[in-house]
Design an enzyme around this catalytic site. Structure first.
Site, short mmCIF file in Angstrom:
data_model
loop_
_atom_site.label_atom_id
_atom_site.label_comp_id
_atom_site.label_asym_id
_atom_site.label_seq_id
_atom_site.Cartn_x
_atom_site.Cartn_y
_atom_site.Cartn_z
N SER A 1 50.07 -51.42 -0.05
CA SER A 1 48.76 -51.77 0.50
C SER A 1 47.87 -52.43 -0.54
O SER A 1 46.84 -53.00 -0.20
CB SER A 1 48.05 -50.51 0.99
OG SER A 1 48.75 -49.95 2.05
N GLU B 1 50.54 -59.02 6.64
CA GLU B 1 50.05 -59.93 5.60
C GLU B 1 51.21 -60.29 4.68
O GLU B 1 51.82 -59.39 4.08
CB GLU B 1 48.94 -59.25 4.79
CG GLU B 1 47.68 -58.99 5.58
CD GLU B 1 46.67 -58.13 4.82
OE1 GLU B 1 45.47 -58.44 4.89
OE2 GLU B 1 47.08 -57.15 4.16
N ASN C 1 42.49 -54.91 4.01
CA ASN C 1 41.95 -53.74 3.32
C ASN C 1 40.66 -54.04 2.58
O ASN C 1 39.85 -53.14 2.34
CB ASN C 1 43.01 -53.12 2.40
CG ASN C 1 43.94 -52.20 3.18
OD1 ASN C 1 43.59 -51.71 4.25
ND2 ASN C 1 45.14 -51.98 2.67
N1 CAA Z 1 53.29 -44.70 16.64
C1 CAA Z 1 53.83 -45.59 17.49
N2 CAA Z 1 53.22 -46.02 18.59
C2 CAA Z 1 51.99 -45.52 18.84
C3 CAA Z 1 51.36 -44.60 17.99
C4 CAA Z 1 52.06 -44.18 16.85
N3 CAA Z 1 51.55 -43.34 15.96
N4 CAA Z 1 50.14 -44.30 18.51
C5 CAA Z 1 50.02 -45.01 19.63
N5 CAA Z 1 51.13 -45.74 19.85
C6 CAA Z 1 51.37 -46.67 20.93
C7 CAA Z 1 51.51 -45.96 22.27
O1 CAA Z 1 52.87 -45.64 22.50
C8 CAA Z 1 51.00 -47.01 23.21
O2 CAA Z 1 52.01 -47.98 23.44
P1 CAA Z 1 52.12 -48.78 24.85
O3 CAA Z 1 50.74 -49.26 25.19
O4 CAA Z 1 53.07 -49.90 24.59
O5 CAA Z 1 52.61 -47.78 25.82
C9 CAA Z 1 49.90 -47.72 22.44
O6 CAA Z 1 50.19 -47.49 21.06
C10 CAA Z 1 48.53 -47.18 22.78
O7 CAA Z 1 48.57 -45.78 22.55
P2 CAA Z 1 47.61 -44.71 23.19
O8 CAA Z 1 47.23 -45.18 24.58
O9 CAA Z 1 48.24 -43.37 23.08
O10 CAA Z 1 46.38 -44.62 22.25
P3 CAA Z 1 45.30 -45.68 21.91
O11 CAA Z 1 45.11 -46.70 22.98
O12 CAA Z 1 44.16 -44.88 21.45
O13 CAA Z 1 45.94 -46.47 20.64
C11 CAA Z 1 46.16 -46.87 18.35
C12 CAA Z 1 46.26 -45.83 19.47
C13 CAA Z 1 47.19 -47.96 18.57
C14 CAA Z 1 46.46 -46.15 17.05
C15 CAA Z 1 44.72 -47.47 18.41
O14 CAA Z 1 43.78 -46.43 18.35
C16 CAA Z 1 44.44 -48.43 17.26
O15 CAA Z 1 44.79 -49.59 17.32
N6 CAA Z 1 43.76 -47.92 16.23
C17 CAA Z 1 43.42 -48.70 15.05
C18 CAA Z 1 44.58 -48.71 14.11
C19 CAA Z 1 44.30 -49.55 12.91
O16 CAA Z 1 43.20 -50.07 12.69
N7 CAA Z 1 45.33 -49.71 12.07
C20 CAA Z 1 45.20 -50.41 10.82
C21 CAA Z 1 44.95 -49.39 9.80
S1 CAA Z 1 44.70 -50.06 8.22
C22 CAA Z 1 46.21 -50.00 7.53
O17 CAA Z 1 47.19 -49.69 8.12
C23 CAA Z 1 46.16 -50.42 6.12
C24 CAA Z 1 47.21 -49.93 5.25
O18 CAA Z 1 47.31 -50.47 4.16
C25 CAA Z 1 48.11 -48.78 5.56
#
Ligand code: CAA
Length: 290
Positions: A123, A156, A195
């Site tokens: 990251s 990225e 980030n």
């Molecule tokens: N693993 C795999 N799939 C997941 C999951 C997980 N932990 N959580 C949710 N999903 C999938 C579900 O299966 C669902 O898939 P389908 O629509 O295809 O059926 C979809 O995501 C939506 O899930 P939910 O309806 O249960 O929940 P939600 O609509 O609240 O979505 C989320 C959950 C996708 C996490 C959403 O809240 C989101 O996009 N959050 C923001 C995440 C984000 O910003 N990520 C970037 C973080 S920064 C980073 O990662 C930096 C780094 O350097 C590590």
């Protein structure tokens, strides 16, 4: 080399990111080997695959034969040798420890075929910190996925000064084959694109919490309902790991020497207590029931 020519991918590290990156590769049709030094972590990753794939079938998102084929394409191993010796493309996703990453890159350089790309999912460590551990710097780049890696579309790709343009192009092409929408950074910069932006949001949210202006719940609620983010900054830190937030800030502080870049008091407190978010059952929220 084009992504179609990639027959085998090795994902090193089966943690928060690695297990989902590996599964994304297998689902996209690539023979994939997921490697971790911890047997327990590998068992967790395999357990996730075994519940995730039938879940996708039950939801109607995947055909049964596609799920079976993906499971057959994905193998788990504790041996770096076994994972990387036939790999055309390696994605390293081990913990954010530079010495460990350097050691793994040096070992991978000795194991993987000479044409194989060595990409890091770090990251914040730019790949020029790792390229020197190999004799193939032109084949080294950053390929940074987001959590949860099976869902988030962004990847990225960072082209360092040592990275051949063809290597970055191949990483972009591979990301597209994984169903992602990659972005290319033509220069190395700390925190890459996302980030850097996310850090500003999290810092401000932590300032508002630390100064007692509002609760974590209300700050999250405001960001979701006013800005349309899918989750607020505290829920997001719980998802990505408060340990990661701590290390990102410490790395930034080491680089700049600016005390303002140090992790916030709340992040330090949670880091020291081992309240790292979902992975430990507690962070800003409690996950012990789930
Ligand atoms: N693993 C795999 N799939 C997941 C999951 C997980 N932990 N959580 C949710 N999903 C999938 C579900 O299966 C669902 O898939 P389908 O629509 O295809 O059926 C979809 O995501 C939506 O899930 P939910 O309806 O249960 O929940 P939600 O609509 O609240 O979505 C989320 C959950 C996708 C996490 C959403 O809240 C989101 O996009 N959050 C923001 C995440 C984000 O910003 N990520 C970037 C973080 S920064 C980073 O990662 C930096 C780094 O350097 C590590």
């Amino acid at each position: 080399m084009k992504a179609e020519a990639i027959k085998k991918i090795a994902v090193i590290g089966a943690g928060n990111m690695g297990h989902q990156i590996a599964l994304a590769c297998a689902l996209a049709g690539f023979g994939t080997s997921c490697c971790d030094a911890s047997r327990e972590q590998l068992q967790k990753a395999e357990g996730f695959m075994k519940s995730y794939l039938p879940g996708r079938v039950a939801k109607g998102k995947l055909k049964e034969e596609e799920a079976r084929a993906a499971a057959e394409r994905l193998t788990f191993t504790e041996s770096l040798e076994e994972a990387a010796r036939e790999a055309d493309f390696v994605i390293e996703a081990v913990t954010e420890n530079l010495e460990l990453k350097r050691e793994i890159f040096a070992r991978l350089d000795g194991i993987a075929p000479a044409h194989a790309v060595l990409a890091t999912n770090s990251s914040f460590f730019v790949s020029s910190l790792l390229a020197g551990s190999t004799r193939r710097p032109a084949l080294v780049c950053n390929m940074h996925f987001f959590n949860p890696a099976l869902v988030m579309k962004c990847v990225e790709v960072v082209q360092g000064p040592h990275t051949a343009p063809e290597t970055a192009a191949l990483a972009m092409d591979l990301a597209r084959k994984l169903g992602k929408e990659p972005v290319l950074l033509k220069k190395e910069i700390y925190g890459f694109l996302v980030n850097r932006i996310l850090a500003r949001i999290s810092e401000e949210a932590l300032f508002l919490l630390d100064t007692g202006v509002a609760s974590a719940e209300d700050i999250d609620r405001a960001v979701v309902n006013a800005l349309g983010h899918p989750m607020g900054p505290f829920r997001l830190m719980d998802l990505t790991g408060i340990d990661l937030s701590y290390h990102i800030a410490m790395e930034r502080y080491r680089e700049t020497g600016n005390p303002l870049d140090k992790p916030s008091p709340t992040v330090v407190e949670k880091y020291v207590r081992g309240e790292w978010g979902r992975k430990t059952g507690r962070g800003f929220y409690d996950y012990s029931e789930k």
